[in-house]
Design an enzyme around this catalytic site. Structure first.
Site, mmCIF file in Angstrom:
data_model
loop_
_atom_site.group_PDB
_atom_site.id
_atom_site.type_symbol
_atom_site.label_atom_id
_atom_site.label_comp_id
_atom_site.label_asym_id
_atom_site.label_seq_id
_atom_site.Cartn_x
_atom_site.Cartn_y
_atom_site.Cartn_z
ATOM 1 N N SER A 38 39.734 25.251 39.039
ATOM 2 C CA SER A 38 39.154 24.308 38.090
ATOM 3 C C SER A 38 37.959 24.929 37.383
ATOM 4 O O SER A 38 37.453 25.971 37.808
ATOM 5 C CB SER A 38 38.716 23.037 38.812
ATOM 6 O OG SER A 38 37.431 23.229 39.345
ATOM 7 N N LYS A 39 37.533 24.271 36.312
ATOM 8 C CA LYS A 39 36.477 24.885 35.514
ATOM 9 C C LYS A 39 35.165 25.002 36.296
ATOM 10 O O LYS A 39 34.323 25.819 35.969
ATOM 11 C CB LYS A 39 36.275 24.125 34.208
ATOM 12 C CG LYS A 39 35.769 22.715 34.343
ATOM 13 C CD LYS A 39 35.513 22.147 32.954
ATOM 14 C CE LYS A 39 34.955 20.743 33.042
ATOM 15 N NZ LYS A 39 34.795 20.136 31.739
ATOM 16 N N ARG A 40 35.011 24.210 37.324
ATOM 17 C CA ARG A 40 33.764 24.304 38.094
ATOM 18 C C ARG A 40 33.783 25.400 39.155
ATOM 19 O O ARG A 40 32.738 25.861 39.596
ATOM 20 C CB ARG A 40 33.442 22.966 38.755
ATOM 21 C CG ARG A 40 33.194 21.926 37.726
ATOM 22 C CD ARG A 40 32.478 20.697 38.183
ATOM 23 N NE ARG A 40 32.616 19.714 37.127
ATOM 24 C CZ ARG A 40 31.924 19.705 36.017
ATOM 25 N NH1 ARG A 40 30.961 20.592 35.836
ATOM 26 N NH2 ARG A 40 32.148 18.814 35.074
ATOM 27 N N ASP A 41 34.984 25.816 39.568
ATOM 28 C CA ASP A 41 35.075 26.838 40.622
ATOM 29 C C ASP A 41 34.344 28.112 40.250
ATOM 30 O O ASP A 41 33.708 28.739 41.088
ATOM 31 C CB ASP A 41 36.547 27.211 40.893
ATOM 32 C CG ASP A 41 37.273 26.067 41.569
ATOM 33 O OD1 ASP A 41 36.600 25.280 42.245
ATOM 34 O OD2 ASP A 41 38.500 25.962 41.411
ATOM 35 N N PHE A 60 36.542 31.067 32.197
ATOM 36 C CA PHE A 60 36.810 31.043 30.760
ATOM 37 C C PHE A 60 36.677 32.449 30.174
ATOM 38 O O PHE A 60 35.889 33.247 30.674
ATOM 39 C CB PHE A 60 35.815 30.117 30.060
ATOM 40 C CG PHE A 60 35.953 28.693 30.516
ATOM 41 C CD1 PHE A 60 37.096 27.969 30.250
ATOM 42 C CD2 PHE A 60 34.936 28.092 31.244
ATOM 43 C CE1 PHE A 60 37.238 26.658 30.682
ATOM 44 C CE2 PHE A 60 35.061 26.777 31.677
ATOM 45 C CZ PHE A 60 36.217 26.061 31.397
#
Ligand code: GLU
Length: 509
Positions: free
Chosen positions: A262-265, A274
């Site tokens: 996920s983008k928070r990992d 990203f």
């Protein structure tokens, strides 16, 4: 395979492209190039509520940075444009109407409120409301209402959506190039909205209409779209179109394998999720990117290529051209692919050590500039050559060789305590005199080493008795690359200056 392969990458500008998205773009690109086909970039921007202004530029810049090129796109144009779905709005309605005419879709007048009430009623009974073949028989739509009623509601301009009419007792079959044969009973499918009350198609309708009109032969996309595939297959059938081949790529998993990346990992575990850094325009939150973290685009591509695919050999380093040659969907796995941050850094290291000292030096000069340090490129080139093997990123070079640019004036007290003995200053002064005998143009690692060895031999001393102290005066501590090479690069004048300064300033108390 014939050379009419046409694939597309179809991102929605709802936020930054996650590495999974870039991998999808890459696999499409590789597949197209391998088969001498065309790779198309289409922006799926029909969902106005989720539109994020800067996302499209972000997507284009990310793909540019990676070197993934498209044959047809918003920038490049092409025979099948426009390549923004929002500019194709006028195309979709006719197909929704055709589906209604043929009895494969229907008008549904239920308001959002009515559906919300139903949803909470179902929820209170521990069930989930689904607009499907059972529910539709009880609701306000052109299946339950008479023709006259429907006509008059349409004339009055009552809001409605168009839904697909899923057949009651049928099976939808498809063969996915990665997952094999898939069959779903229509009882498990719901009557998805195809056309919204705001006059826009949904993703499902726009997607299949565009894939058909753009003559897409292979749909290569993420696993999260697999549940939509049977619906898409049905739509192709209802419109009497040939469905493209499908290939759903495996999920990218967290480093420990427990769930989707996920983008928070990334920020939590210290690696980017990203391609480029991204600042969320709404929340102001910032996320790091591969480019900004010092990854080379070639390394990034190599990392992505191996997240789901492997060549079945030991070979791990692949240029884009080699990937085009060796890539095949047959060698893409079904199960999720675990992201390994150490491996990602390893890939960058491999590319870094293969670059010329000159190129690394030029990149490193930028960080020197930022620190206000001006240096000669030839000097920097030699300095980086000493430590290239030790780092994964250009930015890490500074920590390894900052002493090359700033002479030490402070010395690691632990090393001083251990290595700076009473006799050290005298011994070093004698060594300095030996160095002074060397001609500045002959001040090479070899000659410095020879002078040191001769000196030690004469004194009947071992290397250990002087080298640490010598290093301390030059570096300020006990770290750093080969001392003789370091001394050569710094040059005679600087070495003698540092030795003198050390002799006069280092003290054990
Ligand atoms: N617009 C969809 C996305 O954002 C495309 C899915 C597909 O490739 O069909 O991923």
């Amino acid at each position: 395979m014939n050379n009419n392969v046409r694939v597309r990458f179809a991102p929605s500008p709802t936020g930054p492209l996650h590495i999974g998205g870039v991998r999808t773009a890459l696999y499409n690109y590789l597949f197209a190039r391998k088969h001498n086909g065309s790779c198309i970039l289409r922006i799926e921007d029909t969902d106005q509520t989720r539109y994020v202004d800067s996302a499209e530029d972000y997507i284009l810049n990310s793909l540019d940075w990676c070197g993934i090129e498209f044959d047809e796109s918003l920038r490049k144009g092409g025979d099948f444009g426009p390549y923004h779905q929002s500019e194709r709005k006028h195309l979709y309605r006719r197909y929704a109407d055709k589906l209604v005419e043929k009895g494969h879709a229907y008008y549904a007048f239920d308001t959002q409120q009515e559906l919300d009430v139903l949803r909470s009623e179902y929820e209170s009974q521990g069930k989930t409301f689904i607009y499907n073949q059972t529910a539709r028989k009880e609701l306000r739509n052109s299946i339950t209402l008479s023709n006259d009623e429907v006509q008059s509601m349409l004339e009055k301009g009552e809001p409605y959506v168009i839904r697909i009419k899923i057949p009651e007792d049928d099976t939808v079959e498809l063969t996915d190039l990665i997952r094999g044969h898939i069959s779903v009973h229509t009882k498990e499918m719901d009557d998805k909205v195809l056309y919204k009350a705001d006059g826009m198609p949904t993703y499902h309708l726009a997607n299949i209409v565009d894939d058909h009109l753009m003559e897409i032969t292979h749909v290569i996309r993420g696993e999260e779209w697999l549940p939509s595939a049977p619906l898409h297959v049905l739509l192709y059938k209802f419109l009497d179109w040939k469905a493209p081949a499908f290939a759903h790529l495996p999920l990218l998993l967290k480093p420990d394998g427990a769930g989707k990346l996920s983008k928070r990992d990334g920020d939590r575990l210290g690696f980017p999720v990203f391609p480029l850094k991204w600042k969320d325009p709404k929340t102001g939150e910032e996320y790091m990117g591969y480019r900004d973290s010092g990854y080379f685009p070639e390394a990034f591509i190599n990392i992505l290529a191996f997240l789901g695919w492997n060549p079945g050999t030991e070979k791990e380093l692949y240029t884009l051209d080699e990937l085009i040659k060796d890539f095949s969907l047959e060698r893409v796995g079904k199960s999720g692919s675990r992201f390994d941050p150490d491996k990602a850094r390893w890939f960058n290291h491999q590319y870094l050590i293969r670059k010329s000292d000159r190129e690394i030096a030029e990149r490193f000069m930028t960080s020197l500039d930022e620190k206000g340090i001006s240096a000669n490129i030839h000097f920097v080139e030699k300095a980086v050559s000493l430590v290239k093997e030790r780092v994964n990123f250009v930015r890490e070079i500074w920590d390894e060789i900052s002493f090359m640019f700033i002479a030490p004036t402070e010395y690691d007290p632990k090393v001083v305590k251990k290595k700076w003995k009473e006799h050290t200053p005298g011994l070093l002064s004698e060594l300095l005199e030996q160095f002074r005998q060397i001609d500045p143009s002959d001040f090479t690692a070899e000659n410095i080493e020879e002078a040191t060895k001769d000196f030690l031999a004469e004194k009947d001393l071992g290397m250990g008795q002087i080298m640490n102290a010598f290093r301390l005066t030059i570096v300020g501590g006990n770290k750093g690359p080969s001392m003789f090479h370091t001394a050569e690069i710094l040059g005679k004048e600087e070495v003698l200056k540092r030795m003198e300064y050390g002799i006069n300033h280092i003290s054990r108390d």
